[in-house]
Design an enzyme around this catalytic site. Structure first.
Site, PDB file in Angstrom:
ATOM      1  N   ASP A   1       8.540   8.099 -10.128  1.00 35.40           N
ATOM      2  CA  ASP A   1       7.946   7.723  -8.851  1.00 35.40           C
ATOM      3  C   ASP A   1       6.441   7.671  -9.046  1.00 35.40           C
ATOM      4  O   ASP A   1       5.893   8.375  -9.908  1.00 35.40           O
ATOM      5  CB  ASP A   1       8.308   8.718  -7.750  1.00 35.40           C
ATOM      6  CG  ASP A   1       8.194   8.102  -6.360  1.00 35.40           C
ATOM      7  OD1 ASP A   1       9.237   7.712  -5.803  1.00 35.40           O
ATOM      8  OD2 ASP A   1       7.063   7.980  -5.836  1.00 35.40           O
TER       9      ASP A   1
ATOM     10  N   ARG B   1      -2.418   8.994   7.915  1.00 38.54           N
ATOM     11  CA  ARG B   1      -2.147   9.614   6.613  1.00 38.54           C
ATOM     12  C   ARG B   1      -3.422   9.958   5.846  1.00 38.54           C
ATOM     13  O   ARG B   1      -3.531  11.034   5.261  1.00 38.54           O
ATOM     14  CB  ARG B   1      -1.263   8.685   5.775  1.00 38.54           C
ATOM     15  CG  ARG B   1       0.138   8.517   6.357  1.00 38.54           C
ATOM     16  CD  ARG B   1       1.025   7.772   5.399  1.00 38.54           C
ATOM     17  NE  ARG B   1       2.367   7.593   5.945  1.00 38.54           N
ATOM     18  CZ  ARG B   1       3.357   7.023   5.281  1.00 38.54           C
ATOM     19  NH1 ARG B   1       3.156   6.575   4.047  1.00 38.54           N
ATOM     20  NH2 ARG B   1       4.553   6.887   5.827  1.00 38.54           N
TER      21      ARG B   1
END
Length: 273
Positions: free
Chosen positions: A143, A44
Site C-alpha cells: 500500500d 484531512r
C-alpha cells in the site's frame, strides 16, 4: 464554485491552495482529486497542520516543496488516501480465485497492490488456504499508505469488522481476544506468515517486485487515476504477471481498450495475454 478564501475555518484554505494539493498528490501518487473534494482535503490535511504547528495551508505546502522531506511527503500522502475495505469485499472474486488456484501446481505467488488495513490480503490468504492449503501461497501485500500497513501487520480486528465471516472461518483463522482485548480477534500466525507487507507506490518508475505473479488484485485503485496513469499502471502489471495469470479489479473499473494485453475472464476478472 470554490470560493477564494473560505471563512470560519481554523486555517486559511484558498482555491489556489486546493489546486496546489491536487497537483502535488497527482505528481506523487497519481491520484486525480475531483474538484468536489475540497472539504475532504481541508478536513484531512488540517489535522496534519495542527499536529506540526503550521498556521496556514500555503505555508505548509511551501515547506513541503522547499524541504522535500520524504517523511512529510509520506504523511501528506497518508492523509489523502482512502482506505475503504472489508473482509471478502466484492465476494464474487474469491470463488474465481479458488478455482484458478486449484489449476496451479507448485508454489503460488500473488500480489495485493492496495492492502489498506489488511482485510483484502487476509481474505486472499484464507481463500488460498481453503483451496490449496497454507504452505503454497506467498502473497505480497502493498500500500502507498504507511500508517495502514502497521495495522495490517498487527492483524487485529474488532468483532464488528468480521461479521461477514462464518463461525468456521473465524475459528480456523483467528484467535479471540481475552481480558482487555475482549471483543477483538487476531489473525492466526500460520495465516499471517503467508503474507509480506511492504510500502509501494504504483507510480514508481521501476517495479522491483521479484518473480512474476500468478495473480494480482488491484481493486478500486484505478478509479483514482486519470486515463494515461491507468494505462501506465495496467501495462506495468502486465509486465509482472505471468502469462495466463489473473488480474482482479474493482466493480467500477474496466479497460476494454487493452485487448492486446488482457482478455475478460469473468466479472471484473481479466487474464493476462
Amino acid at each position: 464554485m470554490i470560493e477564494d478564501v473560505v471563512q470560519a475555518r481554523e486555517f486559511d484554505f484558498s482555491a489556489a491552495d486546493f489546486e496546489r494539493v491536487r497537483k502535488l498528490i497527482y505528481g506523487k501518487a497519481g491520484i486525480n482529486l475531483n474538484p468536489s473534494k475540497q472539504q475532504m482535503v481541508y478536513s484531512r490535511l488540517s489535522r496534519r497542520l495542527r499536529d506540526i504547528g503550521q498556521r496556514s495551508f500555503a505555508s505548509y505546502l511551501d515547506d513541503l516543496e522547499r524541504r522535500d522531506d520524504a517523511g512529510e511527503w509520506q504523511q501528506f500522502i497518508n492523509a489523502l488516501t482512502t482506505n475503504l475495505t472489508s473482509f471478502f469485499r466484492e465476494a464474487h472474486h474469491f470463488p474465481v480465485l479458488a478455482e484458478y488456484l486449484r489449476t496451479l501446481s507448485g508454489p503460488v505467488r500473488g500480489w495485493c497492490s492496495a492492502a489498506s488495513t489488511g482485510e483484502e490480503p487476509y481474505s486472499i490468504a484464507i481463500t488460498a488456504s481453503e483451496a490449496i492449503g497454507k504452505a503454497r501461497l506467498s502473497l505480497l501485500a502493498t500500500d502507498i499508505d504507511t500508517s495502514v500497513l502497521e495495522r495490517c501487520r498487527r492483524g487485529v480486528y474488532a468483532d464488528e469488522q468480521t461479521k461477514g465471516l462464518s463461525d468456521e472461518r473465524l475459528k480456523r483463522n483467528f484467535l479471540r481476544g481475552k481480558g482487555s482485548n475482549e471483543g477483538m480477534v487476531r489473525v492466526r500466525p500460520e495465516l499471517a506468515q503467508q503474507i509480506e507487507f511492504a510500502q509501494f507506490n504504483l507510480l514508481n518508475a521501476t517495479w522491483s517486485l521479484g518473480k512474476p505473479f500468478d495473480f494480482v488484485f488491484c481493486r478500486n485503485v484505478l478509479i483514482y487515476f486519470d486515463r494515461p496513469t491507468q494505462d501506465t499502471v495496467l501495462r506495468k502489471i502486465h509486465s509482472v504477471l505471468k502469462p495466463g495469470g489473473l488480474l482482479f479489479i474493482g466493480h467500477s473499473e474496466n479497460f476494454s481498450e487493452m485487448r492486446e494485453l488482457y482478455r475478460l475472464k469473468g466479472k471484473t476478472v481479466y487474464e493476462r495475454i
